[in-house]
Design an enzyme around this catalytic site. Structure first.
Site, PDB file in Angstrom:
ATOM      1  N   ASP A 156      -5.744  -0.429  -1.484  1.00  0.00           N
ATOM      2  CA  ASP A 156      -6.566  -1.304  -2.316  1.00  0.00           C
ATOM      3  C   ASP A 156      -7.824  -1.783  -1.618  1.00  0.00           C
ATOM      4  OD1 ASP A 156      -5.133  -3.008  -0.420  1.00  0.00           O
ATOM      5  OD2 ASP A 156      -6.009  -4.651  -1.562  1.00  0.00           O
ATOM      6  N   LYS A 188      -6.393   6.920  10.623  1.00  0.00           N
ATOM      7  CA  LYS A 188      -7.854   6.864  10.825  1.00  0.00           C
ATOM      8  C   LYS A 188      -8.198   7.243  12.248  1.00  0.00           C
ATOM      9  CE  LYS A 188      -9.616   3.403   7.702  1.00  0.00           C
ATOM     10  NZ  LYS A 188     -10.212   2.081   7.540  1.00  0.00           N
ATOM     11  N   ASP A 245       1.082   3.012   4.644  1.00  0.00           N
ATOM     12  CA  ASP A 245       0.018   3.775   3.988  1.00  0.00           C
ATOM     13  C   ASP A 245      -0.982   4.330   4.990  1.00  0.00           C
ATOM     14  OD1 ASP A 245      -0.948   1.259   4.635  1.00  0.00           O
ATOM     15  OD2 ASP A 245      -1.760   0.801   2.664  1.00  0.00           O
ATOM     16  N   ARG A 264      -5.636   0.492  -6.559  1.00  0.00           N
ATOM     17  CA  ARG A 264      -4.369   1.088  -6.112  1.00  0.00           C
ATOM     18  C   ARG A 264      -3.904   2.219  -7.033  1.00  0.00           C
ATOM     19  NH1 ARG A 264      -2.225  -2.262  -2.122  1.00  0.00           N
ATOM     20  NH2 ARG A 264      -2.522  -4.491  -2.397  1.00  0.00           N
ATOM     21  N   ASP A 278      -4.271   2.218  11.239  1.00  0.00           N
ATOM     22  CA  ASP A 278      -5.650   1.848  11.555  1.00  0.00           C
ATOM     23  C   ASP A 278      -5.683   1.462  13.036  1.00  0.00           C
ATOM     24  OD1 ASP A 278      -8.303   1.198  11.187  1.00  0.00           O
ATOM     25  OD2 ASP A 278      -7.935  -0.727  10.254  1.00  0.00           O
ATOM     26  N   PHE A 333     -13.524   3.078   4.853  1.00  0.00           N
ATOM     27  CA  PHE A 333     -12.565   2.289   4.078  1.00  0.00           C
ATOM     28  C   PHE A 333     -12.120   3.092   2.870  1.00  0.00           C
ATOM     29  CE2 PHE A 333     -10.639  -0.922   1.507  1.00  0.00           C
ATOM     30  CZ  PHE A 333      -9.988  -1.689   2.455  1.00  0.00           C
ATOM     31  N   VAL A 334     -10.812   3.312   2.767  1.00  0.00           N
ATOM     32  CA  VAL A 334     -10.310   4.164   1.692  1.00  0.00           C
ATOM     33  C   VAL A 334      -9.452   3.376   0.703  1.00  0.00           C
ATOM     34  CG1 VAL A 334     -10.429   6.352   2.933  1.00  0.00           C
ATOM     35  CG2 VAL A 334      -8.401   4.914   3.188  1.00  0.00           C
ATOM     36  N   GLY A 382       0.777  -1.240   0.000  1.00  0.00           N
ATOM     37  CA  GLY A 382       0.000   0.000   0.000  1.00  0.00           C
ATOM     38  C   GLY A 382       0.803   1.282   0.000  1.00  0.00           C
TER      39      GLY A 382
HETATM   40  P1  XMP Z   1      -3.314  -1.765  11.422  1.00  0.00           P
HETATM   41  O1  XMP Z   1      -4.697  -2.110  11.929  1.00  0.00           O
HETATM   42  O2  XMP Z   1      -2.317  -2.805  11.790  1.00  0.00           O
HETATM   43  O3  XMP Z   1      -3.536  -1.882   9.870  1.00  0.00           O
HETATM   44  O4  XMP Z   1      -2.922  -0.369  11.783  1.00  0.00           O
HETATM   45  C1  XMP Z   1      -2.801  -1.251   8.947  1.00  0.00           C
HETATM   46  C2  XMP Z   1      -3.035  -1.963   7.646  1.00  0.00           C
HETATM   47  O5  XMP Z   1      -4.441  -2.252   7.430  1.00  0.00           O
HETATM   48  C3  XMP Z   1      -4.801  -1.994   6.101  1.00  0.00           C
HETATM   49  N1  XMP Z   1      -5.914  -1.015   6.095  1.00  0.00           N
HETATM   50  C4  XMP Z   1      -6.501  -0.502   5.010  1.00  0.00           C
HETATM   51  N2  XMP Z   1      -6.249  -0.685   3.705  1.00  0.00           N
HETATM   52  N3  XMP Z   1      -7.968   0.839   3.154  1.00  0.00           N
HETATM   53  C5  XMP Z   1      -7.004  -0.021   2.783  1.00  0.00           C
HETATM   54  O6  XMP Z   1      -6.771  -0.159   1.595  1.00  0.00           O
HETATM   55  C6  XMP Z   1      -8.296   1.071   4.435  1.00  0.00           C
HETATM   56  O7  XMP Z   1      -9.182   1.869   4.730  1.00  0.00           O
HETATM   57  C7  XMP Z   1      -7.500   0.359   5.427  1.00  0.00           C
HETATM   58  N4  XMP Z   1      -7.534   0.346   6.789  1.00  0.00           N
HETATM   59  C8  XMP Z   1      -6.531  -0.507   7.152  1.00  0.00           C
HETATM   60  C9  XMP Z   1      -3.555  -1.475   5.431  1.00  0.00           C
HETATM   61  O8  XMP Z   1      -2.951  -2.546   4.743  1.00  0.00           O
HETATM   62  C10 XMP Z   1      -2.642  -1.036   6.533  1.00  0.00           C
HETATM   63  O9  XMP Z   1      -1.267  -1.168   6.218  1.00  0.00           O
END
Ligand code: XMP
Length: 171
Positions: A155, A127, A96, A161, A99, A148-149, A40
């Site tokens: 992706d 987020k 990227d 992407r 979360d 969700f972005v 990402g």
């Molecule tokens: P954590 O929860 O470990 O997650 O902070 C980070 C990874 O979760 C994926 N992620 C997303 N990917 N849109 C995406 O395309 C989203 O809204 C999203 N939220 C979490 C991403 O791979 C990130 O590295």
């Protein structure tokens, strides 16, 4: 599926270039390696490094999280085959999106164990209201709502992407 623009292309470029200048200022004269989390953060990496106007190396790391069938916690598996040599390097870990924070926190520990001189973090997006693991990114592009972005590297099921903007996937 339709995608609503959340962060336009020009805003992304301006902010990433601004972060690049900050990184260049902070790491001048240091053995910097920018380690990007696949897949990402690839586009952010390509834009960021062209604005980091001091010598530096790049590395890539691949991590996937697997959720057990009977548990809500997940395990992060780091692909050692790709692991960059970070011994005695000042590492800036680039992801990227922040979360829950689990991925970034686990990778920071991993890079420290592999001998990095220092490890700081940069995220393109953060987020709001989702974080469960306490970690403060040192550089953050944008704070976004809990949606969700996709786009600019992010992706949904490996699609979207290539979009030049960050958008919210509807449905
Ligand atoms: P954590 O929860 O470990 O997650 O902070 C980070 C990874 O979760 C994926 N992620 C997303 N990917 N849109 C995406 O395309 C989203 O809204 C999203 N939220 C979490 C991403 O791979 C990130 O590295």
């Amino acid at each position: 599926m339709p995608v609503d623009v959340l962060i336009p292309e020009t805003d992304l470029h301006d902010r990433v270039r601004e972060l690049g200048r900050e990184v260049a200022r902070d790491y001048a004269g240091k053995p910097l390696t920018i380690v990007a989390v696949l897949t990402g953060s690839l586009i952010a990496l390509a834009d960021l490094i062209r604005a980091v106007d001091v010598p530096h190396r790049i590395g890539l790391v691949h991590a996937s999280s697997y959720r057990g069938a009977s548990t809500t916690s997940s395990t992060l598996v780091i692909n050692e085959a790709l692991a960059p040599d970070v011994a005695d390097r000042d590492v800036l870990l680039l992801d990227d999106i922040l979360d829950t924070g689990q991925t970034l926190a686990a990778l920071v520990d991993h890079l420290a164990v592999r001998g990095a001189r220092s490890v700081k973090t940069a995220v393109l997006l953060r987020k709001i209201g989702r974080q469960t693991t306490p970690i403060e990114p040192d550089y953050c592009g944008f704070t976004i709502p809990d949606a969700f972005v996709v786009g600019y590297g992010l992706d949904y099921d490996d699609d979207y992407r290539h979009l030049p903007f960050v958008g919210i996937l509807k449905d």
